[in-house]
Design an enzyme around this catalytic site. Sequence first.
Site: not given
Ligand SMILES: [Fe+2]
Lengths: 241, 208
Positions: A107, A146, A156, A159, A161
């Site tokens: 991110y 990640y 995770r 995905h 959000h």
């Molecule tokens: Fe996330």
Amino acid sequence: MSDGGSYYQRDRLWHPPAYTPGYKTSVTRSPQRALLSFDNSISEMTGPTFGHSIIGELDNDLILNFAKDGEPIGQRIIVHGRVLDENGRGVPNCLVEFWQANAGGRYRHKKESYLAPLDPNFGGCGRTITGEDGSYRFRTIQPGAYPWPNGPNDWRPAHIHFSVFGHAFAQRLITQMYFEGDPMIWKCPIVATIPDREAIERLTAALDMNNTVPMDSRAYKFDIVLRGRRSTLFENRMEGN
Amino acid sequence: MAQTLGHLKESASQTAGPYVHIGCTPNYCEIEGVFPEDLGTRMILGDVKGERIRIVGRVFDGTGTPLKDALVEIWQADADGLYPSPQDKRGTADTNFTGWGRSPGDMQTGEFRFDTVKPGRVPAKNGALQAPHVTVWIVARGINIGLHTRMYFGDEDAANAEDPILSRIEHRSRVPTLIAPRTAEDGMPVYRFDIRLQGPDETIFFDI
Ligand SMILES: [Fe+2]
């Protein structure tokens, strides 16, 4: 059919409960008292509206909306679907915001410390407003899985959000979209906060070859369902209506 | 067996996660140039009716630690008690007021802040007036489904006493968790609304 009634009660056995110790952060952030239930008033049955004028040309194109000196690395995908209500009707003029990691699972955020590199051409956020039939679409790079600090080795699944506004503050929803066939879905403590397997499958976008752009981008279809509303046919009308 | 109703199920909620600000307030977290400004930053767009006020507060977890990764949204009526929403058929709200605010909180302290106007009273379904209030919605890492609550105003004792929601709360000792005391800062009326996710002073959250 006449609209205007209260929104259907949220099914709290379908949604994740607040306290889910497998997802450690929820332990100190989960209310412990019973929620106070009451019928919607106009405060919950109204909500902010956003005109199409706030949406810039590249807002729904994560491949180009942060590109500096080239395009981001990764698999190009189109995500599309409809925002529906529980009565099955499209919800038009509804703001949908989305954010995600880059192809490596990183991110663009100060507090993010995963060793996968930032992509100089990928910001990771976008938004759009649904059309008359509730449809939306955007183009992006398929996010990577990640690791995250929870258990010693939790990951995770890939995905995206989503933040969705309906027409009423009672419909406000944040959720996540997963990808069909990803084995990581079933190993994730955040996914596992959802008690019902079918509810998880409803958050899993289907590969959609019919909407794929040949030689360019694959497509995934993801419908989002917001709370539906009672008919007012047999209900007292709100004062002034 | 019977016929099926054919209703859809609401999409299940998932936590907003630690990076909700990337999607909802990207300029705040230094993703610049994608959107011209973060939505919900300005609630007052011009010459607005009513008393200008500020709402501040923090969200505390069960250990008393303030959250720094929350996103707080508010929704409220204008000074005349009208919502800027096509769903409010009673009249047209102040066009210089959005009714909706969104705050990522201060990076260091976690304090959220909204510059807004004091809302007017709006009716309940039976026509009785509700006390002035602001609807509040909180999401963050560790919160699996967005939390709804309301902020009422500490200088509205009479209206609060007859409010249909406040007056039906069984545990009276919890009512103050919904009422923000009025203070002042630089001559500006400030209402402080701290939200406690757990503990003896846990805020009342709503299933609406
Ligand atoms: Fe996330």
